[in-house]
Design an enzyme around this catalytic site. Structure first.
Site, short mmCIF file in Angstrom:
data_model
loop_
_atom_site.label_atom_id
_atom_site.label_comp_id
_atom_site.label_asym_id
_atom_site.label_seq_id
_atom_site.Cartn_x
_atom_site.Cartn_y
_atom_site.Cartn_z
N HIS A 36 0.79 -1.24 0.00
CA HIS A 36 0.00 0.00 0.00
C HIS A 36 0.82 1.28 0.00
CE1 HIS A 36 0.96 -0.10 4.26
NE2 HIS A 36 0.65 1.18 4.30
C1 UD1 Z 1 -2.04 5.37 6.15
C2 UD1 Z 1 -0.71 5.79 6.75
C3 UD1 Z 1 0.32 4.66 6.57
C4 UD1 Z 1 -0.21 3.36 7.11
C5 UD1 Z 1 -1.53 3.05 6.45
C6 UD1 Z 1 -2.12 1.76 6.93
C7 UD1 Z 1 -0.28 8.21 6.59
C8 UD1 Z 1 0.55 9.24 5.94
N1 UD1 Z 1 -0.15 6.97 6.10
O1 UD1 Z 1 -1.87 5.26 4.76
O2 UD1 Z 1 1.49 4.99 7.28
O3 UD1 Z 1 0.71 2.31 6.87
O4 UD1 Z 1 -2.44 4.14 6.73
O5 UD1 Z 1 -3.29 1.47 6.27
O6 UD1 Z 1 -1.00 8.49 7.51
N2 UD1 Z 1 -9.21 4.75 2.01
C9 UD1 Z 1 -10.44 4.17 1.96
N3 UD1 Z 1 -11.03 3.81 3.13
C10 UD1 Z 1 -10.44 4.01 4.34
C11 UD1 Z 1 -9.17 4.64 4.36
C12 UD1 Z 1 -8.57 4.99 3.21
O7 UD1 Z 1 -11.01 3.97 0.89
O8 UD1 Z 1 -11.02 3.65 5.38
C13 UD1 Z 1 -8.55 5.13 0.74
C14 UD1 Z 1 -8.85 6.53 0.32
O9 UD1 Z 1 -8.98 6.55 -1.05
C15 UD1 Z 1 -7.62 7.30 0.71
C16 UD1 Z 1 -6.53 6.27 0.55
O10 UD1 Z 1 -7.15 5.02 0.91
O11 UD1 Z 1 -7.43 8.39 -0.10
C17 UD1 Z 1 -5.37 6.51 1.42
O12 UD1 Z 1 -5.77 6.66 2.81
P1 UD1 Z 1 -4.85 7.55 3.79
O13 UD1 Z 1 -5.39 7.46 5.17
O14 UD1 Z 1 -4.63 8.88 3.22
O15 UD1 Z 1 -3.45 6.81 3.76
P2 UD1 Z 1 -3.09 5.26 3.76
O16 UD1 Z 1 -2.55 4.90 2.43
O17 UD1 Z 1 -4.20 4.42 4.33
#
Ligand code: UD1
Length: 352
Positions: A201
């Protein structure tokens, strides 16, 4: 004493659980839990609260997704009034996600003491958003709880006074130790005898189409030797749908904590770019091939079962063949990864 915990993303949940549990037994501690809502899908959040026995959050800031600036700013804006209203004596922040740094900044500006659980980890790679979050959070924190000796060393080099640093061990392993028996009792239908468990991821691996294609190609090769089970983070699933060849790789929805732990403990090999999974495989003694060039968790390489293969398909192939030949790297469990880290944090906070 009033302690406020703030969490937001999946890897925070298994870290807060043991600390809240340990503090629960201290009569004079009143605990509040704030969820920023950085992760909001049920299978990225709610299911973890249930299985880890974390109480329902007292406050949910419901910030959702966004660019780094927008998400971080939104957490700060929504957390500030909560902090002013609740007036905790100490705020505990966890890990290295955007929720961690946002909360630490709000506390620092309002003069509220902050403790950072999982302090001192460094990948020395500032292109990772998490590295920025770690550096800033540790500069702002009043109490720094480290999982391993390298954490203390990094913090001392950055000028953090020794009296703020407490080496307590690894809270994530506390949750693993507590729940491994329950995970092993989980019914796992149709799990192959041997298999590779994959997670992916990191923005550096999934956001660029060519890089993602390269990794997926390597995984397709792996699948000729071993069935590949690939529970996909929502971010990865979206990217694969955008760019990838996805028909031969079977993607699963994100798994619950117990399901994933059970799968890890039975895997022939784990292939990942996660931080926490490098630690969990080291504890479990399962070979881990990490699709990164660096790690903020070097003890998983020096003591554990972790091998950094970067994005080099030859290296992945070579290391996989070692695993299949029964010559996987052997490891040991790092000191203080013993299920008692939460207790040690509670002792620092409450013992005179
Ligand atoms: C975040 C953390 C990362 C961690 C990861 C675990 C930061 C900078 N990064 O990354 O260190 O390893 O979580 O999962 O905080 N999304 C969904 N549903 C959700 C959450 C996210 O669809 O419940 C999608 C959204 O499109 C979002 C993308 O995932 O834009 C990324 O989510 P985000 O929380 O920004 O960062 P992660 O990649 O999850």
């Amino acid at each position: 004493m009033k302690v406020l915990h703030i969490v937001g993303a999946r890897p925070n949940f298994m870290k807060v659980a043991p600390v809240m549990n340990a503090l629960k037994t201290r009569m004079h501690i009143v605990q509040t839990l704030v969820h920023t809502g950085q992760h909001y899908d049920a299978n990225m959040s709610d299911v973890f609260f249930g299985q880890l026995g974390i109480p329902a959050p007292d406050v949910n800031l419901a910030v959702g997704s966004g660019t780094h600036a927008r998400q971080t700013a939104e957490i700060m804006t929504r957390f500030e009034p909560v902090l002013l209203a609740r007036k905790p004596d100490l705020v505990l922040v966890y890990g290295d996600v955007n929720s961690t740094v946002a909360a630490a900044l709000v506390c620092a500006k309002l003069g509220v003491r902050v403790g950072h659980v999982e302090a001192g980890l460094r990948s020395f790679d500032r292109t990772m958003p998490e590295e920025i979050n770690r550096l800033v959070t540790d500069q702002l924190a009043d109490l720094l709880f480290t999982p391993s000796e390298d954490g203390d060393f990094n913090l001392r080099k950055e000028g953090i006074p020794a009296e703020k640093i407490f080496r307590v061990g690894n809270v994530m392993i506390d949750s693993l130790v507590a729940l491994l028996p329950a995970a092993r009792r989980q019914k796992q239908n149709r799990l192959p005898q041997s298999f590779a468990l994959v997670t992916l991821h990191r923005p550096a691996n999934v956001d660029d189409g060519a890089i993602l294609q390269g990794i997926l190609q390597s995984l397709l090769e792996v699948s000729r030797d071993l069935p590949v089970l690939f529970p996909a983070h929502p971010r990865t699933r979206k990217r694969i749908a955008d760019f990838g060849p996805h028909d031969q790789l079977q993607l699963l929805d994100p798994l619950s904590y117990l399901e994933f732990l059970a799968m890890q403990s039975k895997a022939t090999v784990v292939i990942t770019d996660s931080g926490g999974i490098q630690e969990e495989t080291t504890y479990l003694g399962i070979p881990c091939l990490t699709l990164r060039d660096n790690t903020e968790r070097p003890v998983t390489v020096s003591l554990g079962t972790n091998v950094l293969v970067g994005r080099d398909p030859d290296k992945l192939r070579h290391e996989l063949s070692r695993v299949l030949a029964g010559q996987a790297k052997k490891g040991t469990i790092p000191p203080l990864w013993d299920g008692q880290a939460g207790e040690r944090i509670a002792a620092v906070l409450t013992d005179p």
